[in-house]
Design a protein around this motif. Structure first.
Motif, PDB file in Angstrom:
ATOM      1  N   PHE A   1       0.838  -1.195   0.000  1.00 40.26           N
ATOM      2  CA  PHE A   1       0.000   0.000   0.000  1.00 40.26           C
ATOM      3  C   PHE A   1       0.876   1.249   0.000  1.00 40.26           C
ATOM      4  O   PHE A   1       2.027   1.207   0.401  1.00 40.26           O
ATOM      5  CB  PHE A   1      -0.949  -0.018   1.203  1.00 40.26           C
ATOM      6  N   GLY A   2       0.302   2.349  -0.432  1.00 38.34           N
ATOM      7  CA  GLY A   2       1.079   3.565  -0.605  1.00 38.34           C
ATOM      8  C   GLY A   2       1.705   3.583  -1.992  1.00 38.34           C
ATOM      9  O   GLY A   2       1.709   2.580  -2.711  1.00 38.34           O
ATOM     10  N   SER A   3       2.237   4.710  -2.364  1.00 35.14           N
ATOM     11  CA  SER A   3       2.872   4.842  -3.669  1.00 35.14           C
ATOM     12  C   SER A   3       4.076   3.913  -3.773  1.00 35.14           C
ATOM     13  O   SER A   3       4.885   3.820  -2.850  1.00 35.14           O
ATOM     14  CB  SER A   3       3.312   6.287  -3.902  1.00 35.14           C
ATOM     15  N   GLU A   4       4.206   3.231  -4.910  1.00 35.31           N
ATOM     16  CA  GLU A   4       5.318   2.299  -5.080  1.00 35.31           C
ATOM     17  C   GLU A   4       6.658   3.007  -5.007  1.00 35.31           C
ATOM     18  O   GLU A   4       7.645   2.461  -4.528  1.00 35.31           O
ATOM     19  CB  GLU A   4       5.169   1.582  -6.417  1.00 35.31           C
ATOM     20  N   ALA A   5       6.703   4.239  -5.479  1.00 37.46           N
ATOM     21  CA  ALA A   5       7.955   4.992  -5.493  1.00 37.46           C
ATOM     22  C   ALA A   5       8.014   6.048  -4.399  1.00 37.46           C
ATOM     23  O   ALA A   5       9.018   6.729  -4.248  1.00 37.46           O
ATOM     24  CB  ALA A   5       8.147   5.657  -6.853  1.00 37.46           C
ATOM     25  N   GLY A   6       6.948   6.203  -3.618  1.00 37.54           N
ATOM     26  CA  GLY A   6       6.900   7.253  -2.615  1.00 37.54           C
ATOM     27  C   GLY A   6       7.480   6.834  -1.277  1.00 37.54           C
ATOM     28  O   GLY A   6       7.832   5.675  -1.057  1.00 37.54           O
ATOM     29  N   HIS A   7       7.582   7.797  -0.377  1.00 32.19           N
ATOM     30  CA  HIS A   7       8.086   7.555   0.966  1.00 32.19           C
ATOM     31  C   HIS A   7       6.966   6.967   1.815  1.00 32.19           C
ATOM     32  O   HIS A   7       5.849   7.494   1.845  1.00 32.19           O
ATOM     33  CB  HIS A   7       8.586   8.871   1.576  1.00 32.19           C
ATOM     34  N   LEU A   8       7.266   5.881   2.511  1.00 34.84           N
ATOM     35  CA  LEU A   8       6.299   5.230   3.391  1.00 34.84           C
ATOM     36  C   LEU A   8       7.011   4.813   4.665  1.00 34.84           C
ATOM     37  O   LEU A   8       8.139   4.308   4.618  1.00 34.84           O
ATOM     38  CB  LEU A   8       5.676   4.014   2.704  1.00 34.84           C
ATOM     39  N   ALA A   9       6.378   5.041   5.808  1.00 34.92           N
ATOM     40  CA  ALA A   9       6.960   4.674   7.102  1.00 34.92           C
ATOM     41  C   ALA A   9       5.965   3.852   7.902  1.00 34.92           C
ATOM     42  O   ALA A   9       4.737   3.979   7.737  1.00 34.92           O
ATOM     43  CB  ALA A   9       7.364   5.920   7.883  1.00 34.92           C
ATOM     44  N   MET A  10       6.492   2.999   8.758  1.00 32.52           N
ATOM     45  CA  MET A  10       5.662   2.176   9.650  1.00 32.52           C
ATOM     46  C   MET A  10       6.276   2.201  11.039  1.00 32.52           C
ATOM     47  O   MET A  10       7.500   2.088  11.204  1.00 32.52           O
ATOM     48  CB  MET A  10       5.591   0.731   9.146  1.00 32.52           C
ATOM     49  N   ASP A  11       5.426   2.354  12.042  1.00 30.61           N
ATOM     50  CA  ASP A  11       5.842   2.256  13.436  1.00 30.61           C
ATOM     51  C   ASP A  11       5.180   1.008  14.006  1.00 30.61           C
ATOM     52  O   ASP A  11       3.944   0.885  13.956  1.00 30.61           O
ATOM     53  CB  ASP A  11       5.403   3.503  14.206  1.00 30.61           C
ATOM     54  N   VAL A  12       5.961   0.071  14.537  1.00 34.57           N
ATOM     55  CA  VAL A  12       5.406  -1.200  14.978  1.00 34.57           C
ATOM     56  C   VAL A  12       6.000  -1.628  16.318  1.00 34.57           C
ATOM     57  O   VAL A  12       7.190  -1.447  16.574  1.00 34.57           O
ATOM     58  CB  VAL A  12       5.634  -2.298  13.910  1.00 34.57           C
ATOM     59  N   THR A  13       5.138  -2.169  17.183  1.00 34.62           N
ATOM     60  CA  THR A  13       5.549  -2.750  18.455  1.00 34.62           C
ATOM     61  C   THR A  13       4.991  -4.167  18.523  1.00 34.62           C
ATOM     62  O   THR A  13       3.817  -4.397  18.212  1.00 34.62           O
ATOM     63  CB  THR A  13       5.023  -1.936  19.647  1.00 34.62           C
ATOM     64  N   VAL A  14       5.839  -5.125  18.917  1.00 34.92           N
ATOM     65  CA  VAL A  14       5.455  -6.517  18.992  1.00 34.92           C
ATOM     66  C   VAL A  14       5.721  -7.020  20.405  1.00 34.92           C
ATOM     67  O   VAL A  14       6.698  -6.623  21.039  1.00 34.92           O
ATOM     68  CB  VAL A  14       6.244  -7.350  17.967  1.00 34.92           C
TER      69      VAL A  14
END
Length: 202
Positions: A181-194
């Motif tokens: 998901f998000g633009s294939e060439a764009g900036h994408l960030a994820m914040d995750v806690t497990v």
């Protein structure tokens, strides 16, 4: 494109040093595909997301298999305009990106269903941030639809989504959400806690 994660591992044990160093050893099989650097704050894992998420999974499970309450926090990013291209980071590309959003959701759901079972129950919460995309909310809503049908969805929370289940499908869900998901060439960030082996009552 540059992609990778800053990962910090927290085993709740007097033997945290041994558990952390033992878990870092679980990254060794991935070193041919990833650039890995550990310091006193976190471990940097740089490479294609198709390798980054399985490596994070193996790192976390190696610590969680100790049976102690273990948490991990990761900041994952791809396409950051402030980072130079790195040959080890191949662009996220998939023919599924040419599919309609609903078809992508169905395809990613099948991938999660085929993920290996690792016999480690975990909980996770994460937030996804597609940056610099004109219709980013369409992508976010598509991701939410995917999550709710993934088989790992637990509940929606303020500012994030909670997942629960075996570590294999949960990390596969995180990886598909990040790459799908998000633009294939764009900036994408994820914040995750497990988290695993928590003493808290569910």
């Amino acid at each position: 494109m540059f992609s990778g994660a800053q990962v910090s591992l927290y085993p709740m044990s007097d033997d945290f040093v041994g558990i952390i160093f033992g878990a870092i050893g679980a990254l060794d099989p991935w070193r041919d595909h990833l650039r890995i650097q550990t310091d006193s704050l976190s471990t940097l894992i740089v490479g294609s997301p198709e390798f980054v998420f399985p490596a994070m999974r193996d790192l976390f499970c190696a610590a969680a298999y100790s049976g102690v309450h273990t948490t991990m926090h990761a900041t994952v990013s791809r396409g950051c305009p402030g980072e130079p291209d790195d040959p080890i980071c191949s662009p996220v590309s998939s023919p599924r990106r040419e599919m309609a959003l609903a078809d992508r959701v169905a395809a990613y759901r099948e991938i999660v269903a085929a993920a290996p079972q690792l016999e480690q129950d975990i909980a996770a919460q994460f937030s996804l941030y597609p940056l610099g995309v004109g219709h980013h909310m369409d992508e976010i809503y598509g991701c939410i639809e995917f999550l709710k049908s993934s088989g790992t969805f637990d509940r929606s929370k303020n500012f994030c989504t909670a997942l629960r289940g075996d570590a294999g499908p949960v990390f596969e869900t995180l990886g598909q959400a990040f790459t799908g998901f998000g633009s294939e060439a764009g900036h994408l960030a994820m914040d995750v806690t497990v988290s695993a082996n928590s003493p808290s009552v569910r």
